[in-house]
Design an enzyme around this catalytic site. Structure first.
Site, PDB file in Angstrom:
ATOM      1  CG  HIS A 246      -2.476   4.639  -0.349  1.00 43.41           C
ATOM      2  ND1 HIS A 246      -1.164   4.507   0.079  1.00 43.41           N
ATOM      3  CD2 HIS A 246      -3.151   5.148   0.712  1.00 43.41           C
ATOM      4  CE1 HIS A 246      -1.072   4.885   1.327  1.00 43.41           C
ATOM      5  NE2 HIS A 246      -2.259   5.299   1.738  1.00 43.41           N
ATOM      6  CG  ASP A 250      -1.148   0.576  -4.368  1.00 40.46           C
ATOM      7  OD1 ASP A 250      -0.171   0.753  -3.610  1.00 40.46           O
ATOM      8  OD2 ASP A 250      -2.290   0.316  -3.960  1.00 40.46           O
ATOM      9  CG  ASP A 276       9.924   3.046  -0.858  1.00 42.25           C
ATOM     10  OD1 ASP A 276      10.161   2.412   0.193  1.00 42.25           O
ATOM     11  OD2 ASP A 276      10.282   4.226  -1.025  1.00 42.25           O
TER      12      ASP A 276
END
Length: 360
Positions: A246, A250, A276
């Site tokens: 992640h 991110d 997304d």
């Protein structure tokens, strides 16, 4: 403070439930598209789409059932929706069996299709009713949050006034008190900003999309002007997120948001829909060619790997475009058209754009 946290958590739960309601309608529509594609072409690949839609529908229904444990408001509607969903998939399967045994011109197939449309209309009505109830509940939570935030600010200001009166002859103490009041106001302003913006990318969030689209729609109705919605979904993001974690995912989303903003005009409205997915609202254009050029610029942003935390990441973007009033005359319908067009882009090879049902 505890109540403020509680209402914020409840508001987030409602947001997830509303997202899952949209996902449920999308999953059923995908399954129906697969069945329709098979009936029209006879290609068994469309049956895979049908089964994926069936599996997604089951998964989302399970999530909604679990969430309903904390919100009894959902239970009656979900029970009706579950019955209608079973009926809908029975009809989808029956249509396939009828065509296999009797051919596509069988009168039974025509009647079954009509019945399928009726059931889908009932499902859409139930989903819309649930969403309205949740939207009303969310407004109540937001009202409580604002009320408590206002009480906190007013309490802080009043406390400041009292302390100022007591420490009137102490310059230093008075200065510190004023700093505390300003800090309280800044915290309140920041909290208000966070309610309307995505914490990761800083872009407007799903709530802001709804408000902006409503305002844009009302303006377009009164001025007879057009506007367009671009629904954008990143290609290959899930693989990157699963492979690198992640933190990289991110960072990639932040970089994507920054790249999008570089090619947009000041009048364009860009928001992160969730995950997304991004939404772009374009309200200042004259010809469709301008949208085409904009979509091409957005796709070109990812023609080369994106460097994130020292990693060259290959992604793309699939775009679906819906225009008001050409494709639909209601905001919800426009979002549906743009979302479907985006999936058409993905089915056509990804990293491309589609107007309605026309793929480019």
């Amino acid at each position: 403070m505890y109540q403020l946290v509680y209402y914020s958590e409840q508001k987030d739960l409602v947001d997830r439930q509303r997202y899952d309601i949209v996902a449920l309608g999308k999953a059923i529509t995908n399954a129906e598209s697969g069945q329709r594609g098979y009936l029209l072409t006879g290609h068994t690949l469309f049956l895979d789409t049908l089964e994926r839609g069936r599996s997604e529908t089951s998964t989302v229904m399970a999530k909604l059932d679990a969430q309903a444990q904390s919100l009894t408001l959902l239970r009656p509607g979900l029970q009706r929706i579950r019955q209608l969903v079973h009926q809908k998939f029975d009809i989808l399967d029956q249509n396939i069996q009828v065509q296999l045994h009797a051919g596509e011109f069988s009168p039974h197939l025509s009647l079954s299709k009509d019945k399928g449309r009726e059931v889908m209309k009932l499902i859409d009505d139930e989903l819309l009713d649930l969403d309205r109830k949740l939207a009303h509940l969310r407004e109540n939570f937001e009202h409580e949050i604002r009320k408590r935030m206002l009480a906190s600010v007013v309490g802080g200001v009043l406390l400041g006034v009292v302390i100022i009166g007591v420490l009137l002859f102490s310059y230093r103490s008075t200065t510190l008190l004023l700093e505390q009041v300003l800090e309280t106001q800044a915290v309140a302003k920041q909290a208000s900003h966070q309610a309307d913006h995505d914490l990761l990318t800083g872009l407007p969030n799903r709530r802001s999309v709804g408000v902006h689209l409503d305002n844009t729609y009302q303006l377009a109705r009164h001025t007879s002007k057009q506007f367009a919605i671009l629904f954008m979904d990143l290609d290959g993001f899930k693989l990157i997120n699963d492979k690198y974690g992640h933190e990289v995912g991110d960072a990639l989303l932040i970089e994507v948001a920054n790249r999008f903003k570089k090619v947009l005009r000041q009048s364009d409205f860009l928001a992160r829909q969730g995950g997304d997915e991004f939404i772009l609202v374009v309200s200042n254009y004259l010809y469709r060619q301008e949208l085409t050029q904009l979509a091409q610029r957005l796709i070109q942003l990812f023609s080369e790997p994106v460097m994130v935390l020292g990693l060259p990441l290959e992604i793309g973007v699939s775009i679906g475009i819906a225009e008001y009033p050409h494709h639909a005359k209601q905001v919800k319908q426009l979002l549906h058209v743009a979302d479907k067009a985006m999936y058409d882009s993905k089915k056509s090879g990804k990293n491309r754009y589609s107007f309605g049902s026309e793929t480019r």
